[in-house]
Write an enzyme that holds these catalytic residues in place. Sequence first.
Site, short mmCIF file in Angstrom:
data_model
loop_
_atom_site.label_atom_id
_atom_site.label_comp_id
_atom_site.label_asym_id
_atom_site.label_seq_id
_atom_site.Cartn_x
_atom_site.Cartn_y
_atom_site.Cartn_z
N HIS A 72 35.84 81.78 48.16
CA HIS A 72 35.00 82.86 48.69
C HIS A 72 35.22 83.00 50.19
O HIS A 72 35.32 82.02 50.91
CB HIS A 72 33.52 82.55 48.43
CG HIS A 72 33.12 82.75 47.00
ND1 HIS A 72 31.81 82.75 46.58
CD2 HIS A 72 33.86 82.95 45.88
CE1 HIS A 72 31.75 82.94 45.28
NE2 HIS A 72 32.99 83.06 44.83
N TYR A 202 22.13 85.85 48.69
CA TYR A 202 20.88 85.21 49.08
C TYR A 202 19.87 86.33 49.33
O TYR A 202 20.06 87.12 50.27
CB TYR A 202 21.06 84.39 50.35
CG TYR A 202 21.87 83.12 50.18
CD1 TYR A 202 21.23 81.89 50.09
CD2 TYR A 202 23.26 83.15 50.15
CE1 TYR A 202 21.97 80.71 49.96
CE2 TYR A 202 24.00 81.98 50.03
CZ TYR A 202 23.35 80.77 49.92
OH TYR A 202 24.08 79.61 49.80
N PRO A 292 18.74 72.83 48.76
CA PRO A 292 20.03 73.40 48.37
C PRO A 292 20.38 74.72 49.03
O PRO A 292 21.50 75.21 48.86
CB PRO A 292 19.89 73.56 46.86
CG PRO A 292 18.42 73.67 46.61
CD PRO A 292 17.78 72.80 47.64
N LYS A 296 24.69 71.94 51.28
CA LYS A 296 25.25 70.84 52.07
C LYS A 296 25.24 69.49 51.35
O LYS A 296 25.86 68.54 51.83
CB LYS A 296 24.46 70.70 53.39
CG LYS A 296 24.69 71.84 54.34
CD LYS A 296 26.08 71.80 54.93
CE LYS A 296 26.47 73.12 55.56
NZ LYS A 296 27.49 73.84 54.83
N TYR A 384 27.98 77.20 57.57
CA TYR A 384 28.12 77.37 56.12
C TYR A 384 29.46 76.86 55.62
O TYR A 384 29.54 76.17 54.60
CB TYR A 384 27.95 78.85 55.76
CG TYR A 384 27.65 79.09 54.29
CD1 TYR A 384 26.34 79.06 53.82
CD2 TYR A 384 28.66 79.34 53.38
CE1 TYR A 384 26.05 79.28 52.50
CE2 TYR A 384 28.40 79.55 52.04
CZ TYR A 384 27.08 79.52 51.60
OH TYR A 384 26.79 79.72 50.28
#
Length: 391
Positions: A72, A202, A292, A296, A384
Amino acid sequence: MRTQVGIIGAGPSGLLLSHLLHLAGIDSIVLETRSRDYVESRVRAGLLEQGSVETLTEAGVADRLHREGLVHHGIELRFDGVGHRIPLTDLTGKVVTIYGQQEVVKDLIAARIAAGARRDHAPILFDVEDVAVHDVTGSPRITFRHEGREQVVECDVIGGCDGFHGICRPAIPDLAIYERVYPFAWLGILSHSRPVSEELIYARHADGFALATMRSNTVSRLYLQCAPDEDLSLWPDARIWEELHRRLGCGDELEEGKIFQKGVTPMRSFVCETMRHGRLFLAGDAAHIVPPTGAKGMNLAIADIRVLARGLERFYARGETDLLDRYAEICLRRIWKGQRFSWWMTSMLHRFDGDDPFEHRVQVAELDYVSTSRAAMTTLAENYVGLPFEV
């Protein structure tokens, strides 16, 4: 039984530690209380930072990951019904890869068993019982029962990789612990359906957070914010799909497939700063838990093991203890940055009990800023995809 490093726990951290030690010519054995079938089917995290992928690649256990993992280049933040893409690769030059934790575990188990065919004892023992550690500040040993027989492993070092509920952390006195329990959880499902998007979504909604991710091109992983004590019997499939449609705002793009797994994941931040006691070293979930939202958990475990394995390699090759002595110090810098990022993402995207209109507007303003400022997007993207490993 004698080995150089006794490892408790056959999750990603324990298995990777054993494999990296094997590559360095260091003998180890892994003890696991669950069955092989259980640990290979236990669904956990599914997103790997680029540094984690590179670590597994260098270790020679990433062939299937590169064939089947989904690379991604961005994620989407969705709020007020509108999506905003964060271009991770454009901002950082890095990618993330979707590849389930259980798949990493399968690959590592296969590698350890293949290597074990040339040793005088099995590299992994499953279904062990009554595991206990002894004399970790002197001559460490691990006692356990396997196949009805009481056994002892004598070793130089113990790797405590047995998770949040394991026996290694409670064996250390005077723990320095920091913890936060969040007032919500995630209701997660796996469904036989095409992912709603090629990248993760998200979504912040007035009624609670939602996340759309995937495990493959035909299996979707979807989450809804819920109460920590949520009763799953009150969530039939039809209600779950209705709520996902509403919170994600994806319309007909959200394919409703057969749900084949359903569960509630509690949200917790936890750090045990006492990561070493004598010759017992904690790693992974035994030392830290992150919510979550920041993806990580497994990545922090892999980072721990990189440091621990290299410290043990120096110790056995040259008798040097400097890296082992700094193990907790080095790991904790990364752990707390991972905690900060996960807390920030969680705080920005979830509905907190008792939220007033002011809190709601502040969250929306933060999301608006993050999705429109290149500097803010870069901050999110850098964290991220994974911060650089310490040299």
